[in-house]
Structures are given as C-alpha cells and as structure tokens.
Enzyme design. Sequence first.
Site, PDB file in Angstrom:
ATOM      1  N   THR A   1       0.819  -1.215   0.000  1.00  0.00           N
ATOM      2  CA  THR A   1       0.000   0.000   0.000  1.00  0.00           C
ATOM      3  C   THR A   1       0.850   1.262   0.000  1.00  0.00           C
ATOM      4  OG1 THR A   1      -1.748  -1.165   1.222  1.00  0.00           O
ATOM      5  CG2 THR A   1      -1.785   1.254   1.270  1.00  0.00           C
TER       6      THR A   1
ATOM      7  N   CYS B   1      -5.122  -9.150   4.100  1.00  0.00           N
ATOM      8  CA  CYS B   1      -4.588  -8.891   2.757  1.00  0.00           C
ATOM      9  C   CYS B   1      -3.187  -8.315   2.809  1.00  0.00           C
ATOM     10  CB  CYS B   1      -5.506  -7.944   1.982  1.00  0.00           C
ATOM     11  SG  CYS B   1      -6.729  -8.801   0.966  1.00  0.00           S
ATOM     12  N   PHE B   2      -2.661  -8.106   4.018  1.00  0.00           N
ATOM     13  CA  PHE B   2      -1.244  -7.761   4.222  1.00  0.00           C
ATOM     14  C   PHE B   2      -0.837  -6.455   3.536  1.00  0.00           C
ATOM     15  CE2 PHE B   2      -2.105 -12.251   3.432  1.00  0.00           C
ATOM     16  CZ  PHE B   2      -2.064 -12.728   4.745  1.00  0.00           C
ATOM     17  N   CYS B   3      -1.756  -5.504   3.515  1.00  0.00           N
ATOM     18  CA  CYS B   3      -1.488  -4.199   2.886  1.00  0.00           C
ATOM     19  C   CYS B   3      -1.020  -4.352   1.445  1.00  0.00           C
ATOM     20  CB  CYS B   3      -0.450  -3.408   3.691  1.00  0.00           C
ATOM     21  SG  CYS B   3      -0.992  -2.969   5.352  1.00  0.00           S
ATOM     22  N   ASN B   4      -1.592  -5.317   0.749  1.00  0.00           N
ATOM     23  CA  ASN B   4      -1.248  -5.548  -0.657  1.00  0.00           C
ATOM     24  C   ASN B   4      -2.523  -5.937  -1.404  1.00  0.00           C
ATOM     25  OD1 ASN B   4      -0.178  -6.356  -3.153  1.00  0.00           O
ATOM     26  ND2 ASN B   4       1.671  -7.194  -2.224  1.00  0.00           N
TER      27      ASN B   4
END
EC number: 2.8.1.9
Length: 852
Positions: A146, A417-420
Amino acid sequence: MENPSLRDLCSFETFSTSWKHYGYGGDQQELIDREFKRIKGITYLDHAGTTLFPESHIKAFHEDIARNVYGNPHSHNPSSRLTHDTVESVRYRVLEHFNTTPDEYSVIFTSGCTAALKLVADSFPWKSASTDGPGSLFCYLTDNHTSVVGIRGATALQGVAVVPVQPHEVEAKATIRKSTNEEQGSSTPNLFCYPAQSNFSGRKYPLRYVKGIQSQQLYPACEHGGRWFVLLDAACFVGCSPLDLSKHPADFVPISFYKMFGFPTGLGALLVRNETAEILRKSYFGGGTAAAYLVNEKYFVPRPNVVSRFEDGTIAFLDIISLHHGFETLKKLTGSMLNIQLHTFGLARYTYTVLSCLRHSNGKPVMQIHCDNEFQNIVEQGAILNFSLLDCHGRTVGYSQVDKMASLFNIHVRTGCFCNTGICQHYLAISNHDVKTNLQAGHVCGDNIDVVEGRPTGSIRVSFGYMSSFEDCQNFLRFIANCFVDKPFTLDQERLGRLMTSAPVDITASSQSFHPTPITYGKAGHENGQVIGQSVREVPSEEDVSKERKKNGSTHTLTNLFIYPVKSCASFEVAEWPLGPQGLLYDRFWMVVNENGVCLSQKREPKLCLIQPVICLASNTLQLKVSGLKPVAIPLEPSVKNSGLRTSHSKVCGDSVQTVDCGEKVSAWLSEFLGKPCHLIRQSPDFLREIKNGRRKAGDFYLTALSLVNEAQFLLINRASVSILQQHIDNRQESENKDTCLDMERLVQRFRANLVISGQEPFVEESWSHLTIGASQFQVIGRCGRCQMIGVDQKSAARTQEPLRSLSECRSGKVTFGVYLTDQSTRNSTAVPVLSVGAHVIPQISESADNL
C-alpha cells in the site's frame, strides 16, 4: 494412497534428506535456547511482519550506551562527535551489507520504509504534461505494498499519469523500438516501482528488472521516452535474502530495519544512488538541513550533502547506533545472509511440500496455496507461504477463525490482505466491484470480516526467519492436520514423491574472499630489520647544497625520523626508512576502532600513546607492546590465502576508507588493555585514498595517495620552532610559580611529526613551497592545525593544558605548528628511496606564504 502417521509426516529425517542447508553449522535449538528464551512454547511464524531480536543484540547495545556518552550529533562537543562518527560508521555498515560503497549510494535514515517511500513521493521531480512534451509517469506493479501505491496520492496533485502494471506484463510487453527524435531529447523523469519480494506470496521478482527498466528494454519503459528511474522496495526481501546493489543498482531502495533485526522499530532508510540524488527536490527544511537561511526574506540554501538535506531534525541516533550491534550479532549467529536464505527457504519449501500434498479423507485438498511456483527455486521464491484453508467440501475456512484457533495453540501467524490489495485481489479473485461492495457490507482492511457472501476477503500467511526451526514446521503442520483436516487424512503420493525427489535450485556461491595485493618496493635489502635501499635520483652535490644554504641564509638537517604504524599509538623511531607510495612505509597503516568501527584517537583514549608498535621488516611483523601484557604480533601484509579477513568501510577525517580487520587475537589484546571492546584494522592494500582537501597550487588539486593519516603523507616540524615554544612555556610556568616544565624531546613527541629538522629560524618552514631531503623531493601543502591531542603526554598519557595554551599565545591566536608535505619524487621500479637521519634539508621559499 497411503495413510502416513503424523510422525512420518513431520519427520526431521525426511526433511534433512531433501534439504542439506538447515541451520548454521551448530545446534539450531541451542541457538534458540540461548538467544530467544522468551519464545519457549511459542511457534512464531510472522517474520515478514517483524523478525525477532536476539538477546545478545540488546545486551551489546545496552553495554554500548552504558559505556559511552552519545550527544546530539548537531553539536560539536566530544560526545556529539562520537555520535556523529558512530552514525557515519553505521551508514558504511549498511552499504557494506548491500555490497556497495559511499561512492555509489547514500543512506538517508527515516522513521521506516513508509517514510522512505513518502520521501521519494515528495521529492521526485514530477513533471506535468504540457504543450512542451509529455509529463512524468508513475508506474508500479499491482503486486506492491500500500505504501508504494500511495505515492500516487502525491502524483495526482501534479497531473502525473499513473500506470498499474500486471507482473506478467513487464516481460510479455517488452518490445524493441526506436525512439523518436523528440523522445531521444526528452529528459522527463519517470518512476517504476516494484518489490524485490512480494510481502503477500513471497514471490521474488527478477532483480534484472532494475537495469531493464533503466535502459528502457522492459515494459512500461520500452513504450515511453524520458529518463527512467527504479524504486526497488526491498523491505520484505532483505529480511532473509542478500541484496547486491553493485549488480542491481536501483535508484531508490527503501528498507525497514526491524524486518532484518527485530530491533529497533520505527527506523528505516532510503538508499539513494548518488547519481540520482541530484534530481531530488525538497520544499520543507528542518533543523540541520540548512547551509544558510533568513527569517525575514525568502532565502534558503540547503546543505550540499544529500543526507544532510533530507534528514530533517535530529535523527534517532541511539536507534541507529544499535544497528551496528544488529549487523554484528546477525553475522556471529548465522555467518551470512546466504546462510539465512538457504535455511529459511528450506523450511518454507518443506512446509509447502507437505501442505500442498495434504488431502481430506475424501481426497480433496486441504488448502489453496497462493503462489505461482512450487518452491523449487530459491531465486524465485522467499520464505513465505500464503494460503486459504478449505474444508472437505471445498469451502473456504475464514482466516479469522484460523487466526483465533492458532492463538489457542500459541501459533503466531498473519491474516488478511497484508497491505497488498492488488495481488490479494488476483489470488482470491476479488474484483474491483467486490472490494467496493465488501466495504458497503462493513468490511475494511484489517478487520475480522473474513468471508462475505461465501467469498474470502483475505488469507493466511506464515513466514520464516533465521531463528525459525524445524520444530516450528512440525508444530504448524500438526496444528493444521489436527484442527482443519477431515480424518483420516491422506497425502497425494504422486505429487509428494515428485516434489521431494526433484532437486531444488539453490544458491551456494561462496562469499567474496579478500585477496590482498602485496606491496612491492623494488630491490630493497633487509638485514636485521634494517632497510638498505637505492635512491632514484642522485644526491645533490655539495655545490648545490652550498648554493641553497646561501640562498636561504640557514642550514637544516633531518635530526629525527618517526613512523607511527598504528594511528594514535606511540612512535617508532628509526635512523633510516624507505618511502612507499603513501609516505613512509607502513606509517599509519593501522588504526584502533571501537566496537562500532569508529576510530579511536588520543582525544578519546589517551592510553593509546602507551602502546608501542615495533616493525620488523625481516620477519614481516608488526609487534605491539605495553607494560603489563605479553606482546602480540601480526603480519605486515595479510596472507592472500586468508579468506577469513573481514573488510569494511571506516572514516578518517571525513574520507571513506576501505579496511581489513586484523583478527580476534589482537582485538582481544587491545580490548584487555583499553578496557573496552575494540579492533585493530588496516587499510586495504588494494584501496587508493587520494588527498582532496581543497588546497590548490597553480589551479590544480593535489592528488596524492594517503594511508590512514589525517591530512597528508608527512608532517614536518622545526626544532627552532619547538625551542621558541618551550621558552614561552618555561616563562609561563615561572610566572605562575610552577616547577613543572616540558623538556625539548618530550615536547617534540607531543607534535607526533614524521620529520624533525634542525634550523636556526623558528617557523621559517611555513614560508617554504618545496624542499629536498637527501635525494627525495617534497612539496609543502599547508600548515598543520593543532587540537587538544598535543596536550597528551606521550610517555604517561596524562592530559595537560600545555602546549596548546602557550602555542595560541605565542602565535597570536594561531594554533598551527608544523607543515604538511607530499612526496614529489620521480621514481622507477628498480630502486627504493630511503630517508636517513643526518640528511641535508634544502628548502625553497614560497613567493607567498599565504598560498599555503
């Protein structure tokens, strides 16, 4: 299909048969018990979130800050200078870790990787499209964090076009095309961002993309003109993999140190390629970044150094200092990043192999693994496994349910979503419309809503670190098998056999070895430690000497010859000595540094003057002696076969120098005497340091090879000048009714000169431009400014106010004493020039002393 037992499924024997790179040459469990006692009973599998710090790292850092006083680096007092020098040493260590140098990259410390990315976003010279030509492009892989995608928030305000790039498009759309004349002349800056390793799936993207984009051979650069820059997000990659920036020179490389060491948090860096740094623009200016500014006028001049321009305010200097201990500890525990890469990949590969083959009782897979390879190539895959669990009916088990269950077993994983978002959408088949409707349904990034209308909103990620063990794999596999697999479980034996028997591609290239180049000095004969050499030029005739004496009105002779093999240690007086390419042979070739690699001088450690170096050319040794300890000896030249020598970068008077560690034996000896951890290092034989101090003569800089000296190859003082100073000191002592005095020889030693000459007129040496000593010619390049070091008595290590106090008074405020020289002789390869005590000194007077 066979139904193996859990013991067979989680067998270390099975694992070790398929992977030979587990651990670091010792017992992995012993390392964990010693360094990570706090994780007993915990299976920690979130190293991509943050790795764990070892106890020895924190202990070493605590001892460091308990032993040393670190002041604000913006001040100039001794504690502040120590901070400044230590921070600079850490910058070198960061660059060394990524196999590059200060000549190629600068290290800008930030509060983290995100802050480093924001720095690029705010300072990149974005150009809006206009009638004059196209504007800048901001391009990024859809598999990006992100914080990378967020750069478009800054570009949107400047009318910059944004180009999301699917991973497959980089090479699939690569074309060979000819630029138009307009494009060839375009300097419009464009930026392409991609991760070295996906923080979602662990996929490693080719590092060759760096040069491919810069040279406009890959998409999207191949379809657009202008100048292309590459930002390589290395935050996830560098935790378990070596990055060589000498081979892959990305323009911007953001990192976070807690992903590498676990401590400190809130500290990152932006590695900037120096040839790229000149394009960066900055509007805000904070403390420490200004060369000059006015408060009542729009006038601001930034500091010229890129680091000073972009590090606003006081940096987190104690956190930065802790990084040195992080690098040291990591090396001691693991040996190298290559070892870490092999160890962690092996664990991830084995976990992938077992889980991808695990089946419910009805034969359906237990999970869907989100990756595009089978963990067979360490270059393509990192130590991350991302997956969604499936029940026996093929339905997704919500990640929040898995996370809560794992917590009950003290297993620490990461979910969501792991900042992705981009790659999460790709693997979970979440459309743009789904993202928007999920938001309307109440789901936001980071919450526990894991399934919306039967579709997953995120997944589960396990990631390994250098302290991860096979037991961690066992615990996790048993957890999955016991909690989420319909019994009796089975294995896809065909797939298992194929994955277990296929030979994985790994990296086993040996680390770089240091191969020093011996220094050759022609046909010098060594007898009983003495040197016999042949000078290149003829000795001046008596007639020439007589003419010079008459011209200058005085005669001078070389009365003493000193070399200082170890910087700031005692002198080694000789009757004659050869000249090398950097000055007197072996003069200041070594120096003592503290645990952080910062040079120790008598300013900080006056006891150094009590260490007596002795050079024996016949036996090729440097011996160090001090009262109360048995002498220690090291070779003058490091052995070519000794591949264990550690190279690093240090700093001497603002210059970066490449050095070689002299080993643990001499380090232990020095540490015992000085009462603190320290090392002996020497200048690398194949490293060239030139004098570039801004002094000019006839419009040219002096470019002369230097050892670890401060300013120049030689320092000369005149006994007549010493005598005048001695008289002033004696008069002061008498007027103050003090009995103490400095005799001539001890005063001479205070100034630590190489060359001591006799003469009749004090300070006449400051008017010379050149001089000849014996057969060798020298150029005077400046006066030597003095500091508090001359207050250290070289016999007792006691600090005194003299002679600095009297020097300032007798010279009307000037604190210069002695002159710097460089060797100007012309030599051939068949002879070794030698300086000898008693040689005539023939000076030439400068037209203007101010030229110095």
